[in-house]
Write a protein that holds these residues in place. Structure first.
Motif, PDB file in Angstrom:
ATOM      1  N   VAL A 155       0.893  -1.169   0.000  1.00  0.00           N
ATOM      2  CA  VAL A 155       0.000   0.000   0.000  1.00  0.00           C
ATOM      3  C   VAL A 155       0.921   1.205   0.000  1.00  0.00           C
ATOM      4  CG1 VAL A 155      -1.832   1.254   1.183  1.00  0.00           C
ATOM      5  CG2 VAL A 155      -1.789  -1.252   1.260  1.00  0.00           C
ATOM      6  N   PRO A 157       2.161   5.242  -1.807  1.00  0.00           N
ATOM      7  CA  PRO A 157       1.768   6.415  -2.590  1.00  0.00           C
ATOM      8  C   PRO A 157       2.083   6.192  -4.063  1.00  0.00           C
ATOM      9  CG  PRO A 157       3.789   6.848  -1.368  1.00  0.00           C
ATOM     10  CD  PRO A 157       3.287   5.519  -0.888  1.00  0.00           C
ATOM     11  N   GLN A 158       1.265   6.719  -4.935  1.00  0.00           N
ATOM     12  CA  GLN A 158       1.506   6.533  -6.370  1.00  0.00           C
ATOM     13  C   GLN A 158       2.820   7.159  -6.804  1.00  0.00           C
ATOM     14  OE1 GLN A 158      -1.951   7.793  -8.624  1.00  0.00           O
ATOM     15  NE2 GLN A 158      -3.339   6.723  -7.227  1.00  0.00           N
ATOM     16  N   TYR A 166       6.906   6.706   1.603  1.00  0.00           N
ATOM     17  CA  TYR A 166       5.674   6.304   2.280  1.00  0.00           C
ATOM     18  C   TYR A 166       4.891   7.538   2.698  1.00  0.00           C
ATOM     19  CZ  TYR A 166       2.594   3.136   4.777  1.00  0.00           C
ATOM     20  OH  TYR A 166       1.502   2.408   5.170  1.00  0.00           O
ATOM     21  N   CYS A 167       3.586   7.368   2.827  1.00  0.00           N
ATOM     22  CA  CYS A 167       2.695   8.428   3.288  1.00  0.00           C
ATOM     23  C   CYS A 167       1.748   7.876   4.352  1.00  0.00           C
ATOM     24  CB  CYS A 167       1.871   8.990   2.124  1.00  0.00           C
ATOM     25  SG  CYS A 167       2.813   9.929   0.908  1.00  0.00           S
ATOM     26  N   ILE A 169      -1.244   6.704   4.719  1.00  0.00           N
ATOM     27  CA  ILE A 169      -2.345   6.152   3.927  1.00  0.00           C
ATOM     28  C   ILE A 169      -3.177   5.216   4.786  1.00  0.00           C
ATOM     29  CG2 ILE A 169      -2.949   4.810   1.879  1.00  0.00           C
ATOM     30  CD1 ILE A 169      -0.094   5.463   0.838  1.00  0.00           C
ATOM     31  N   THR A 274      -2.353  11.205   1.895  1.00  0.00           N
ATOM     32  CA  THR A 274      -2.767  11.187   0.496  1.00  0.00           C
ATOM     33  C   THR A 274      -3.841  10.130   0.286  1.00  0.00           C
ATOM     34  OG1 THR A 274      -2.043  11.011  -1.808  1.00  0.00           O
ATOM     35  CG2 THR A 274      -1.007   9.507  -0.237  1.00  0.00           C
ATOM     36  N   ASP A 277      -3.195   6.537  -3.578  1.00  0.00           N
ATOM     37  CA  ASP A 277      -2.354   5.398  -3.244  1.00  0.00           C
ATOM     38  C   ASP A 277      -2.385   4.363  -4.348  1.00  0.00           C
ATOM     39  OD1 ASP A 277      -4.946   4.513  -2.895  1.00  0.00           O
ATOM     40  OD2 ASP A 277      -4.518   3.337  -1.105  1.00  0.00           O
ATOM     41  N   ARG A 278      -1.527   3.400  -4.239  1.00  0.00           N
ATOM     42  CA  ARG A 278      -1.491   2.251  -5.152  1.00  0.00           C
ATOM     43  C   ARG A 278      -1.416   0.989  -4.303  1.00  0.00           C
ATOM     44  NH1 ARG A 278       2.638   3.525  -8.447  1.00  0.00           N
ATOM     45  NH2 ARG A 278       1.203   4.370 -10.012  1.00  0.00           N
ATOM     46  N   GLU A 300      -5.805   1.670  -7.738  1.00  0.00           N
ATOM     47  CA  GLU A 300      -5.312   3.022  -7.496  1.00  0.00           C
ATOM     48  C   GLU A 300      -6.411   3.918  -6.944  1.00  0.00           C
ATOM     49  OE1 GLU A 300      -3.281   4.596 -10.894  1.00  0.00           O
ATOM     50  OE2 GLU A 300      -1.469   3.437 -10.428  1.00  0.00           O
ATOM     51  N   ALA A 306      -8.876   6.668  -1.060  1.00  0.00           N
ATOM     52  CA  ALA A 306      -7.746   5.784  -1.339  1.00  0.00           C
ATOM     53  C   ALA A 306      -8.251   4.406  -1.754  1.00  0.00           C
ATOM     54  CB  ALA A 306      -6.861   5.655  -0.101  1.00  0.00           C
ATOM     55  N   SER A 308      -6.922   1.602  -0.905  1.00  0.00           N
ATOM     56  CA  SER A 308      -6.886   0.741   0.281  1.00  0.00           C
ATOM     57  C   SER A 308      -8.155   0.902   1.108  1.00  0.00           C
ATOM     58  CB  SER A 308      -5.655   1.078   1.126  1.00  0.00           C
ATOM     59  OG  SER A 308      -5.573   2.466   1.371  1.00  0.00           O
TER      60      SER A 308
END
Length: 365
Positions: A155, A157-158, A166-167, A169, A274, A277-278, A300, A306, A308
């Motif tokens: 998981v 951030p794009q 990392y963020c 998320i 953010t 995410d991806r 995405e 998000a 996730s």
């Protein structure tokens, strides 16, 4: 008649779950949120909200007396107490906890509560162990006893925006637990305990390199079930390159391994948030050194939510539908990761696992 669903916690998952449930006629969601500013924002959006502490009897009892189910969208330490409230006031229950120990606590509580015989309790809903567990078991059912299965989940951030890559998320407290707690895996056919942040490797997905290492909690139930039936089963988290090196600097050089709460606060207060995410889920099988065709899914997020969060909400929605359809056991705890893709597909929420566009896109390996 619509079912009344009390959601304890108005964070990212709780609020998105309320939105999705409110959009259909089967459910009437009501969020219990202690933060005044967040409660006001949710009310302004038109969602049902009660401002208050989800552990307060004064707040919760009047709500649960009229509710059909209680959903715990809170940190794991609060989950057992909410499960007990659900049992006492005759509500079905589900949570998003990744910890096997929490599920055991709920099971022990049901043994002494004396009122849960007609109720369904589902623990571990969401992305992992929930949805990831269903995908993994679908692969395992086609495996031979000599197969080794590695599950990679990221998981991320794009776009990488800092050294950690990392963020904020996912829940930071859950992230710290995954990095600190021992991992369950199958090695040479037997269930083993292995250290988190170990078995490091680098993999390529498309044109992007990722590092992978063990983290805890996501496949514990499958390890217990399939020991002796597989040669190997291990779960690894995916991160952008150099993430682990920087994490070990924080944990070991700055000695934050001894102060997990300080690490949580540091990450919570400094990592950017953010919704872009991806989510990457890759399941790889190996037999006698030869790799099979991997299962690969990529989702995405966008400005509204998000990926996730959407996946976690979709899985919880599926479980909720199954509860009210009478498809879950009563008087005991169902591990949400045990629910197969076939089970989940009975719910309209399962369509979110297959959607195109903002939620899932194909990626060639």
């Amino acid at each position: 008649m619509a079912k009344t669903i009390v959601i304890a916690g108005g964070g990212r998952i709780g609020e998105e779950l309320a939105r999705q449930l409110a959009a259909i006629s089967d459910y009437e969601p009501l969020i219990v949120e202690v933060n005044h500013q967040r409660s006001r924002a949710l009310k302004d959006e038109g969602l049902g909200v009660v401002e208050g502490d989800c552990l307060s009897q004064t707040v919760m009892v009047p709500l649960l007396l009229k509710a059909d189910a209680l959903i715990a969208s809170v940190t794991s330490d609060l989950v057992p107490r909410l499960a007990e409230l659900a049992c006492q006031y005759d509500c079905h229950f589900l949570d998003f906890s990744e910890e096997a120990g929490i599920r055991q606590q709920i099971s022990d509580m049901l043994d002494t509560c004396g009122k849960g015989e007609a109720l369904s309790f589902a623990s571990g809903c969401g992305l992992a162990p929930g949805f990831v567990g269903a995908l993994t078991e679908d692969v395992i059912r086609k495996c031979h006893k000599d197969d080794e299965v590695t599950v990679f989940v990221g998981v991320l951030p794009q776009q990488r925006t800092n050294r950690l890559g990392y963020c904020n998320i996912w829940g930071v407290s859950g992230l710290v637990d995954e990095y600190f707690n021992d991992c369950m895996a199958i090695r040479d056919g037997a269930a083993k305990t292995i250290a988190p942040l170990s078995l490091f490797e680098t993999i390529m997905i498309g044109r992007q390199s990722y590092e992978a290492f063990t983290t805890s909690g996501s496949l514990d139930n499958l390890v217990a079930r399939y020991q002796g039936q597989l040669k190997g089963l291990v779960f690894k988290t995916l991160r952008y390159p150099k993430h682990l090196d920087y994490m070990l600097f924080l944990l070991d050089d700055l000695q934050l391994r001894k102060r997990p709460s300080s690490l949580s606060n540091l990450m919570l207060n400094t990592l950017p948030k953010t919704s872009f995410d991806r989510v990457i889920i890759a399941i790889e099988t190996t037999r006698n050194g030869k790799k099979g065709l991997p299962v690969l899914k990529i989702f995405e997020g966008d400005e509204t939510a998000a990926a996730s969060t959407r996946l976690s909400v979709a899985h919880a929605g599926c479980v909720l539908d199954l509860i009210f359809a009478g498809d879950l056991s009563k008087g005991s705890v169902t591990e949400a990761g045990d629910l197969s893709l076939e089970h989940l597909s009975r719910s309209p929420f399962s369509g979110l696992f297959q959607s195109e566009g903002h939620l899932q896109k194909a990626l060639a390996t």
